[in-house]
Design an enzyme around this catalytic site. Structure first.
Site, short mmCIF file in Angstrom:
data_model
loop_
_atom_site.label_atom_id
_atom_site.label_comp_id
_atom_site.label_asym_id
_atom_site.label_seq_id
_atom_site.Cartn_x
_atom_site.Cartn_y
_atom_site.Cartn_z
N HIS A 6 53.97 102.94 2.36
CA HIS A 6 53.93 102.72 0.89
C HIS A 6 52.41 102.84 0.63
O HIS A 6 51.69 102.48 1.08
CB HIS A 6 54.58 101.43 0.55
N CYS B 75 55.59 107.25 -4.12
CA CYS B 75 54.62 106.06 -4.49
C CYS B 75 53.33 106.74 -4.39
O CYS B 75 52.21 105.96 -5.29
CB CYS B 75 54.88 104.99 -3.36
N GLN C 40 58.87 104.25 -9.89
CA GLN C 40 59.15 105.42 -9.17
C GLN C 40 60.77 105.51 -8.95
O GLN C 40 61.10 106.62 -8.61
CB GLN C 40 58.44 105.53 -7.78
N ASN D 72 52.43 97.71 -8.42
CA ASN D 72 53.41 98.44 -7.51
C ASN D 72 53.85 99.53 -8.76
O ASN D 72 53.63 99.37 -9.63
CB ASN D 72 54.48 97.64 -6.90
#
Length: 443
Positions: A364, A73, A67, A385
């Site tokens: 997040h 996110c 990102q 992630n």
């Protein structure tokens, strides 16, 4: 009435300095922390060396996305949730991605309309009203929630990354967001003034045109259709023809995101389990899917997530990622950093207390792609992630189960994964929380 002065006098200051100077541990800590990062010094070596990345159950076979310098996110993790299953279905290259910029564009435009609509509805309140002030503080940030992702996919569909690639501003949103926020704050005044004359909608549309112009300059023009073709892993060439984003979504997606609901773990005394909650003025698409949470005990939440992973599917989730973490190694543990030992003071709190005091909330969103079970009990979790592939296990992080308990707040799961009691609870009228509540936080 007699009052006691709380001003810091010289005697108090001298006493504090003397006690510090007479404490050898404090002096050693000072010498260390003034030259080295406190997060490096507090890292518990025993925990670090005890963590391995092996998992009894793992579903990811794709590359981690990035990102970059943006707060997208929740969009990345939502699209990662979808793309992993599409890669498997169509035998695509493991680097295939949906366009995050496409979703980002429509989210920004919809958020602008949401904000201006709220300013119209709240025009009779003062600017320093707490809800109005909260909206003005961040009128068009990058963050979002699962239900907001659902609204975007259902209204706008999805496109492959090549149909609307990244731009400088999609990957680095700060400058664009600053200009958009300035336009919207000015727009709030115009809409409020228009409301007094019965012209709020005219003002709203005029401001939206400005937002649309700036967004398109920064992010490009979203495609109304595109040519879908590819060569699969078996070297077969596949041509899907010219498709609209909604047609593409209908053709390639393996799940209906609207069938997924949000479970949260909110242990505050004021938040009952098996009750639903929503947040006042939180959302992105006017007329879209409302925010809805079902509060669930952490043990039940973890079991549902583990069962879904064992069945071969990843799980979108929201958490407080900066707590007790090591970004370079890509690990989390509830006691990873021994700040108490380093400082020589007590710092322990509960998850509920951290929520009540603003110490912890969802910051997040990521994707669970694995779980390591020992006799049916989770030991640790594998996480995709969206920070690129140069950290952790090529972008996949490892979470000890202790961290899940303390810092995971929300997961999106399919309705069939819920019990009959949980499904019935979804039909209960939700309690409305104020916009500044921790459950109003955006990932």
């Amino acid at each position: 009435m007699n009052t006691v002065s709380t001003a810091l006098d010289q005697a108090t200051l001298n006493s504090l300095s003397e006690r510090f100077a007479s404490d050898p541990a404090a002096r050693v800590a000072q010498n260390a922390v003034t030259t080295t990062s406190v997060d490096k010094l507090s890292l518990d070596r025993g925990i670090v060396t005890s963590i391995d990345i092996s998992m009894s159950n793992k579903v990811d076979t794709w590359k981690a996305a990035n990102q970059k310098q943006s707060g997208r996110c929740w969009l990345f993790s939502g699209l990662n949730f979808l793309r992993g299953q599409v890669i498997g279905k169509l035998k695509l290259d493991d680097g295939f991605e949906f366009s995050q910029n496409y979703q980002h564009y429509w989210d920004k435009l919809e958020k602008a309309n949401w904000f201006l609509t709220a300013m119209t509805e709240l025009a009779d309140r003062d600017l320093d009203d707490r809800t109005v002030h909260q909206l003005l503080a961040d009128p068009i940030g990058d963050g979002g929630q699962w239900d907001m992702f659902v609204s975007l996919v259902k209204k706008y569909g999805v496109v492959p990354k090549y149909a609307m690639p990244e731009t400088e501003s999609s990957s680095n949103t700060r400058a664009m967001n600053k200009q958009l926020a300035a336009i919207l704050r000015r727009g709030a005044l115009l809409v409020r003034d228009g409301a007094t004359r019965g012209a709020a909608d005219e003002a709203r549309l005029a401001v939206l045109e400005q937002i649309h112009r700036v967004l398109t300059i920064h992010l490009g023009t979203p495609p109304t259709s595109f040519c879908w073709q590819y060569r699969d892993k078996d070297k077969n060439f596949v041509s899907g023809g010219e498709l609209t984003p909604l047609e593409f979504a209908k053709q390639v997606l393996t799940v209906d995101v609207a069938d997924y609901v949000c479970l949260v773990n909110d242990p505050r005394p004021s938040s009952e389990y098996l009750k639903t909650y929503t947040v006042d003025q939180l959302g992105n698409v006017v007329g879209g899917r409302p925010i809805l949470y079902l509060n669930t005990e952490i043990s039940q939440l973890k079991k549902i997530v583990a069962d879904i992973i064992c069945a071969g599917r990843p799980v979108w989730f929201g958490c407080d990622t900066v707590q007790q973490s090591d970004r370079e190694r890509g690990i989390w543990d509830a006691a990873l950093h021994d700040y108490e030992g380093l400082y020589g003071i007590e710092m322990g709190t509960t998850k509920a207390d951290r929520m009540l005091t603003g110490e912890s909330l969802m910051t997040h969103a990521m994707l669970f792609t694995g779980v390591d079970l020992v006799d049916g009990t989770p030991r640790r979790w594998r996480v995709e992630n969206s920070w690129g592939d140069d950290k952790a296990d090529k972008g996949f992080f490892t979470m000890n189960d202790s961290w899940f308990d303390q810092y995971v707040f929300e997961v999106a799961v399919p309705k069939p994964a819920l019990s009959a009691e949980q499904l019935a609870a979804l039909d209960i009228e939700p309690r409305v929380l104020p916009l500044w509540d921790p459950l109003g936080a955006l990932a």
